[in-house]
Enzyme design. Sequence first.
Site, PDB file in Angstrom:
ATOM      1  N   SER A  25       0.828  -1.206   0.000  1.00  0.00           N
ATOM      2  CA  SER A  25       0.000   0.000   0.000  1.00  0.00           C
ATOM      3  C   SER A  25       0.858   1.250   0.000  1.00  0.00           C
ATOM      4  O   SER A  25       1.996   1.244   0.503  1.00  0.00           O
ATOM      5  CB  SER A  25      -0.895  -0.008   1.250  1.00  0.00           C
ATOM      6  OG  SER A  25      -1.492   1.246   1.461  1.00  0.00           O
ATOM      7  N   TYR A  48      -1.656   0.046  10.061  1.00  0.00           N
ATOM      8  CA  TYR A  48      -1.843  -0.598   8.763  1.00  0.00           C
ATOM      9  C   TYR A  48      -0.588  -0.460   7.913  1.00  0.00           C
ATOM     10  O   TYR A  48      -0.078  -1.438   7.349  1.00  0.00           O
ATOM     11  CB  TYR A  48      -3.042   0.029   8.039  1.00  0.00           C
ATOM     12  CG  TYR A  48      -3.256  -0.506   6.646  1.00  0.00           C
ATOM     13  CD1 TYR A  48      -3.793  -1.775   6.444  1.00  0.00           C
ATOM     14  CD2 TYR A  48      -2.929   0.254   5.529  1.00  0.00           C
ATOM     15  CE1 TYR A  48      -3.994  -2.275   5.170  1.00  0.00           C
ATOM     16  CE2 TYR A  48      -3.126  -0.235   4.241  1.00  0.00           C
ATOM     17  CZ  TYR A  48      -3.661  -1.494   4.075  1.00  0.00           C
ATOM     18  OH  TYR A  48      -3.852  -1.984   2.812  1.00  0.00           O
ATOM     19  N   LYS A  52       2.156  -3.421   6.590  1.00  0.00           N
ATOM     20  CA  LYS A  52       2.525  -3.651   5.191  1.00  0.00           C
ATOM     21  C   LYS A  52       4.048  -3.599   5.015  1.00  0.00           C
ATOM     22  O   LYS A  52       4.615  -4.362   4.226  1.00  0.00           O
ATOM     23  CB  LYS A  52       1.851  -2.615   4.291  1.00  0.00           C
ATOM     24  CG  LYS A  52       0.361  -2.835   4.122  1.00  0.00           C
ATOM     25  CD  LYS A  52       0.070  -4.180   3.469  1.00  0.00           C
ATOM     26  CE  LYS A  52      -1.397  -4.381   3.173  1.00  0.00           C
ATOM     27  NZ  LYS A  52      -1.667  -5.699   2.551  1.00  0.00           N
ATOM     28  N   ASN A  77      -4.902   4.614  -3.832  1.00  0.00           N
ATOM     29  CA  ASN A  77      -6.239   4.425  -3.254  1.00  0.00           C
ATOM     30  C   ASN A  77      -7.119   3.642  -4.233  1.00  0.00           C
ATOM     31  O   ASN A  77      -7.615   4.201  -5.214  1.00  0.00           O
ATOM     32  CB  ASN A  77      -6.871   5.781  -2.932  1.00  0.00           C
ATOM     33  CG  ASN A  77      -6.194   6.470  -1.770  1.00  0.00           C
ATOM     34  OD1 ASN A  77      -6.581   6.308  -0.627  1.00  0.00           O
ATOM     35  ND2 ASN A  77      -5.152   7.222  -2.066  1.00  0.00           N
ATOM     36  N   ILE A  88     -14.951   7.357  -1.383  1.00  0.00           N
ATOM     37  CA  ILE A  88     -15.901   7.353  -2.492  1.00  0.00           C
ATOM     38  C   ILE A  88     -17.210   6.682  -2.088  1.00  0.00           C
ATOM     39  O   ILE A  88     -18.303   7.241  -2.285  1.00  0.00           O
ATOM     40  CB  ILE A  88     -15.285   6.664  -3.725  1.00  0.00           C
ATOM     41  CG1 ILE A  88     -14.153   7.527  -4.289  1.00  0.00           C
ATOM     42  CG2 ILE A  88     -16.346   6.402  -4.795  1.00  0.00           C
ATOM     43  CD1 ILE A  88     -13.356   6.868  -5.395  1.00  0.00           C
ATOM     44  N   ILE A 103     -16.960  16.132   4.755  1.00  0.00           N
ATOM     45  CA  ILE A 103     -15.558  16.367   4.414  1.00  0.00           C
ATOM     46  C   ILE A 103     -14.818  16.761   5.675  1.00  0.00           C
ATOM     47  O   ILE A 103     -15.166  17.741   6.334  1.00  0.00           O
ATOM     48  CB  ILE A 103     -15.416  17.479   3.350  1.00  0.00           C
ATOM     49  CG1 ILE A 103     -16.052  17.031   2.033  1.00  0.00           C
ATOM     50  CG2 ILE A 103     -13.955  17.842   3.141  1.00  0.00           C
ATOM     51  CD1 ILE A 103     -16.045  18.103   0.950  1.00  0.00           C
ATOM     52  N   PHE A 104     -13.790  15.977   6.036  1.00  0.00           N
ATOM     53  CA  PHE A 104     -12.968  16.298   7.194  1.00  0.00           C
ATOM     54  C   PHE A 104     -11.927  17.331   6.789  1.00  0.00           C
ATOM     55  O   PHE A 104     -11.297  17.218   5.731  1.00  0.00           O
ATOM     56  CB  PHE A 104     -12.277  15.055   7.735  1.00  0.00           C
ATOM     57  CG  PHE A 104     -13.234  14.044   8.328  1.00  0.00           C
ATOM     58  CD1 PHE A 104     -14.453  14.436   8.851  1.00  0.00           C
ATOM     59  CD2 PHE A 104     -12.911  12.703   8.362  1.00  0.00           C
ATOM     60  CE1 PHE A 104     -15.340  13.525   9.398  1.00  0.00           C
ATOM     61  CE2 PHE A 104     -13.794  11.772   8.909  1.00  0.00           C
ATOM     62  CZ  PHE A 104     -15.008  12.186   9.429  1.00  0.00           C
ATOM     63  N   ARG A 166     -16.232  19.429   8.382  1.00  0.00           N
ATOM     64  CA  ARG A 166     -15.908  19.275   9.806  1.00  0.00           C
ATOM     65  C   ARG A 166     -14.458  19.688   9.990  1.00  0.00           C
ATOM     66  O   ARG A 166     -13.535  18.872   9.992  1.00  0.00           O
ATOM     67  CB  ARG A 166     -16.158  17.836  10.254  1.00  0.00           C
ATOM     68  CG  ARG A 166     -17.627  17.442  10.130  1.00  0.00           C
ATOM     69  CD  ARG A 166     -17.919  16.055  10.651  1.00  0.00           C
ATOM     70  NE  ARG A 166     -19.322  15.699  10.456  1.00  0.00           N
ATOM     71  CZ  ARG A 166     -19.847  14.510  10.730  1.00  0.00           C
ATOM     72  NH1 ARG A 166     -19.063  13.541  11.223  1.00  0.00           N
ATOM     73  NH2 ARG A 166     -21.134  14.270  10.523  1.00  0.00           N
ATOM     74  N   GLU A 169     -12.074  18.206  12.711  1.00  0.00           N
ATOM     75  CA  GLU A 169     -11.603  16.827  12.644  1.00  0.00           C
ATOM     76  C   GLU A 169     -10.152  16.769  12.160  1.00  0.00           C
ATOM     77  O   GLU A 169      -9.768  17.448  11.206  1.00  0.00           O
ATOM     78  CB  GLU A 169     -12.479  16.011  11.685  1.00  0.00           C
ATOM     79  CG  GLU A 169     -13.909  15.803  12.171  1.00  0.00           C
ATOM     80  CD  GLU A 169     -14.000  14.762  13.259  1.00  0.00           C
ATOM     81  OE1 GLU A 169     -12.987  14.058  13.515  1.00  0.00           O
ATOM     82  OE2 GLU A 169     -15.072  14.646  13.861  1.00  0.00           O
TER      83      GLU A 169
END
Length: 209
Positions: A25, A48, A52, A77, A88, A103-104, A166, A169
């Site tokens: 990733s 995560y 990887k 992504n 998405i 939307i952060f 937001r 955030e």
Amino acid sequence: NSNGAFNVIEAAKDSGIKKIIFSSSSSVYGDTEETMDESHPLGARTMYGASKIAGEYFLKAFYDMYKLDYVILRYMNVYGPGQTGGLIMNTLRRIKDGLPPVIFGDGSQSFDFVYVDDVVTANILAMEKNITNEAFNIGGNEEVTVNELVYTLLKLTGSSLTPEYRLEEKVAMQRRVGSSEKARRLLGYVPQISLINGLKNVIKEEFSE
């Protein structure tokens, strides 16, 4: 991820498997302002991403010790029909439910989205090519901000909703965009599905339910 990767690699070695294609990733790079190529330092700051990196280094160790061939594919992504999470799908499901997309931060974060069909192609190329002990970025070669993506989804769905920002955030990543030039050069990988066409495919699937 760490335990699973080790178990699969060890089982492959014991079973005489000739080559492993490892789904890594772009998370291994962390948050970067520059466009990353494969020589970019690994700077994961999430569990995560760290898991990887562990899988990648297990492969390097097995290659050196047992000559088990491998290719690492560092996906940007990934998106596509049937996906259960991610920006998405979360946005589309809110639109479908008549709720404003969330939307952060200010939405200026930018990413490289790659359609699942192109990821499949990359895997097949990595299996077929006589290449080992290499890592490749696999992206869609289109950088897009969160704002651009959300407003595109609103337009494509014909929605009159307005995004809900937001600002308080915390945003984990500001930019994660990688170059797929090495994959083009050595694997022959060229993404075929543009972001706009990929989004139309996802919308068709999601809104047909």
